[in-house]
Design a protein around this motif. Structure first.
Motif, mmCIF file in Angstrom:
data_model
loop_
_atom_site.group_PDB
_atom_site.id
_atom_site.type_symbol
_atom_site.label_atom_id
_atom_site.label_comp_id
_atom_site.label_asym_id
_atom_site.label_seq_id
_atom_site.Cartn_x
_atom_site.Cartn_y
_atom_site.Cartn_z
ATOM 1 N N MET A 57 65.989 105.907 23.083
ATOM 2 C CA MET A 57 67.224 106.652 23.091
ATOM 3 C C MET A 57 67.017 107.931 23.909
ATOM 4 O O MET A 57 65.932 108.515 23.903
ATOM 5 C CB MET A 57 67.599 106.984 21.642
ATOM 6 C CG MET A 57 68.758 107.878 21.502
ATOM 7 S SD MET A 57 69.134 108.142 19.765
ATOM 8 C CE MET A 57 70.818 108.578 19.932
ATOM 9 N N ASP A 58 68.084 108.355 24.560
ATOM 10 C CA ASP A 58 68.032 109.573 25.362
ATOM 11 C C ASP A 58 69.268 110.417 25.048
ATOM 12 O O ASP A 58 70.247 110.402 25.800
ATOM 13 C CB ASP A 58 67.970 109.211 26.843
ATOM 14 C CG ASP A 58 67.738 110.418 27.728
ATOM 15 O OD1 ASP A 58 67.314 111.472 27.200
ATOM 16 O OD2 ASP A 58 67.982 110.321 28.939
ATOM 17 N N PRO A 59 69.256 111.166 23.921
ATOM 18 C CA PRO A 59 70.450 111.904 23.502
ATOM 19 C C PRO A 59 70.962 112.920 24.520
ATOM 20 O O PRO A 59 72.160 113.151 24.601
ATOM 21 C CB PRO A 59 70.021 112.629 22.226
ATOM 22 C CG PRO A 59 68.835 111.902 21.738
ATOM 23 C CD PRO A 59 68.174 111.309 22.952
ATOM 24 N N ASN A 60 70.078 113.533 25.305
ATOM 25 C CA ASN A 60 70.560 114.520 26.285
ATOM 26 C C ASN A 60 71.057 113.859 27.566
ATOM 27 O O ASN A 60 71.535 114.522 28.466
ATOM 28 C CB ASN A 60 69.506 115.590 26.580
ATOM 29 C CG ASN A 60 68.321 115.081 27.383
ATOM 30 O OD1 ASN A 60 68.232 113.907 27.750
ATOM 31 N ND2 ASN A 60 67.384 115.971 27.646
ATOM 32 N N GLN A 61 70.924 112.538 27.655
ATOM 33 C CA GLN A 61 71.426 111.720 28.755
ATOM 34 C C GLN A 61 70.955 112.212 30.116
ATOM 35 O O GLN A 61 71.653 112.075 31.112
ATOM 36 C CB GLN A 61 72.953 111.647 28.709
ATOM 37 C CG GLN A 61 73.457 111.035 27.440
ATOM 38 C CD GLN A 61 74.965 111.031 27.355
ATOM 39 O OE1 GLN A 61 75.672 111.494 28.244
ATOM 40 N NE2 GLN A 61 75.484 110.480 26.260
ATOM 41 N N GLY A 62 69.770 112.784 30.131
ATOM 42 C CA GLY A 62 69.184 113.236 31.398
ATOM 43 C C GLY A 62 68.299 112.137 31.947
ATOM 44 O O GLY A 62 68.670 110.964 31.988
ATOM 45 N N SER A 63 67.116 112.499 32.310
ATOM 46 C CA SER A 63 66.154 111.551 32.844
ATOM 47 C C SER A 63 65.691 110.596 31.747
ATOM 48 O O SER A 63 65.389 111.029 30.634
ATOM 49 C CB SER A 63 64.944 112.317 33.392
ATOM 50 O OG SER A 63 63.884 111.417 33.635
ATOM 51 N N PRO A 64 65.589 109.307 32.036
ATOM 52 C CA PRO A 64 65.092 108.365 31.034
ATOM 53 C C PRO A 64 63.610 108.598 30.706
ATOM 54 O O PRO A 64 63.098 108.053 29.746
ATOM 55 C CB PRO A 64 65.307 106.992 31.667
ATOM 56 C CG PRO A 64 65.580 107.231 33.103
ATOM 57 C CD PRO A 64 66.018 108.653 33.265
ATOM 58 N N ALA A 65 62.951 109.456 31.464
ATOM 59 C CA ALA A 65 61.537 109.733 31.210
ATOM 60 C C ALA A 65 61.320 110.469 29.883
ATOM 61 O O ALA A 65 60.235 110.413 29.316
ATOM 62 C CB ALA A 65 60.941 110.550 32.353
ATOM 63 N N ASP A 66 62.367 111.162 29.369
ATOM 64 C CA ASP A 66 62.192 111.861 28.092
ATOM 65 C C ASP A 66 62.867 111.129 26.927
ATOM 66 O O ASP A 66 63.052 111.696 25.847
ATOM 67 C CB ASP A 66 62.672 113.315 28.176
ATOM 68 C CG ASP A 66 64.174 113.437 28.398
ATOM 69 O OD1 ASP A 66 64.844 112.417 28.652
ATOM 70 O OD2 ASP A 66 64.672 114.570 28.301
ATOM 71 N N ALA A 67 63.211 109.862 27.127
ATOM 72 C CA ALA A 67 63.766 109.052 26.043
ATOM 73 C C ALA A 67 62.683 108.829 24.983
ATOM 74 O O ALA A 67 61.492 108.880 25.271
ATOM 75 C CB ALA A 67 64.250 107.712 26.590
ATOM 76 N N PHE A 68 63.098 108.597 23.735
ATOM 77 C CA PHE A 68 62.135 108.367 22.669
ATOM 78 C C PHE A 68 62.596 107.215 21.780
ATOM 79 O O PHE A 68 63.759 106.829 21.786
ATOM 80 C CB PHE A 68 61.873 109.640 21.854
ATOM 81 C CG PHE A 68 63.094 110.229 21.189
ATOM 82 C CD1 PHE A 68 63.348 110.001 19.847
ATOM 83 C CD2 PHE A 68 63.979 111.018 21.901
ATOM 84 C CE1 PHE A 68 64.460 110.545 19.231
ATOM 85 C CE2 PHE A 68 65.088 111.577 21.298
ATOM 86 C CZ PHE A 68 65.333 111.341 19.954
ATOM 87 N N LEU A 69 61.643 106.682 21.027
ATOM 88 C CA LEU A 69 61.887 105.500 20.206
ATOM 89 C C LEU A 69 62.562 105.871 18.889
ATOM 90 O O LEU A 69 62.113 106.765 18.179
ATOM 91 C CB LEU A 69 60.563 104.788 19.925
ATOM 92 C CG LEU A 69 60.646 103.459 19.187
ATOM 93 C CD1 LEU A 69 61.403 102.428 20.013
ATOM 94 C CD2 LEU A 69 59.244 102.952 18.890
ATOM 95 N N VAL A 70 63.655 105.186 18.565
ATOM 96 C CA VAL A 70 64.369 105.338 17.299
ATOM 97 C C VAL A 70 64.678 103.936 16.798
ATOM 98 O O VAL A 70 64.501 102.949 17.510
ATOM 99 C CB VAL A 70 65.697 106.122 17.458
ATOM 100 C CG1 VAL A 70 65.450 107.512 17.996
ATOM 101 C CG2 VAL A 70 66.698 105.379 18.323
ATOM 102 N N TYR A 71 65.120 103.860 15.554
ATOM 103 C CA TYR A 71 65.715 102.597 15.133
ATOM 104 C C TYR A 71 67.065 102.917 14.522
ATOM 105 O O TYR A 71 67.282 103.992 13.964
ATOM 106 C CB TYR A 71 64.808 101.788 14.204
ATOM 107 C CG TYR A 71 64.675 102.292 12.798
ATOM 108 C CD1 TYR A 71 65.561 101.877 11.804
ATOM 109 C CD2 TYR A 71 63.653 103.144 12.430
ATOM 110 C CE1 TYR A 71 65.440 102.332 10.513
ATOM 111 C CE2 TYR A 71 63.517 103.597 11.144
ATOM 112 C CZ TYR A 71 64.419 103.191 10.183
ATOM 113 O OH TYR A 71 64.302 103.647 8.897
#
Length: 171
Positions: free
Chosen positions: A1-15
């Protein structure tokens, strides 16, 4: 998930939990605080002892969920919740002696205060409760996830106990 909708490089795993009200949940990197005699060598004064300051202790981390990502996740949420399970070691059960426990909020300047029943030795296999569950639920989204916990005690406490830190969920 990428809540700030910026670069996908800072996305993190959620369920995502859709069993009731939809929730986005983050699991701690190390959810298990091992069962051991955490306060055995804590000195003679009665004070709070933070798990992170003990040998083999640690603060609770949530991989990839940095300050910016959590801020954006909170913006799209109304409520946060998290559970913590307190467990007595093998051969013991919860007794009648109450002991205070603090749970450090994500702000690191506030904490929740709770009471748990201390563990005591028990010879009987099925002699009573060995666990307590604390449920934290708040509309103040800055308080969760939990970051540390402290138990009030001194070196007279040689019983073994541990905690299981549940996922923090935002809905």
């Amino acid at each position: 998930m990428d809540p700030n909708q910026g670069s996908p490089a800072d996305a993190f795993l959620v369920y995502c939990d859709f069993t009731g009200q939809a929730k986005t949940c983050l699991t701690p990197l190390q959810p298990q605080v091992p069962v051991k005699a955490w306060l055995k060598d804590s000195g003679v004064s009665t004070t709070y002892h933070w798990i992170s300051t003990k040998d083999e202790g640690f603060q609770f981390e949530y991989p990839g969920a940095d300050v910016v990502q959590l801020r954006f996740l909170r913006l799209s949420s109304r409520v946060s919740s998290q559970t913590v399970t307190y467990s007595c070691g093998p051969g013991s059960r919860q007794g009648t002696t109450e002991r205070e426990v603090k749970f450090l909020a994500d702000t690191r300047t506030q904490s929740y205060l709770g009471v748990l029943r201390g563990c005591e030795p028990s010879e009987e296999l099925d002699s009573g409760t060995r666990e307590s569950v604390f449920l934290f639920e708040s509309e103040d989204l800055q308080l969760l996830p939990l970051r540390d916990l402290a138990v009030l005690g001194n070196n007279e406490l040689t019983h073994e106990f541990g905690f299981t830190i549940g996922p923090v969920c935002f809905s």
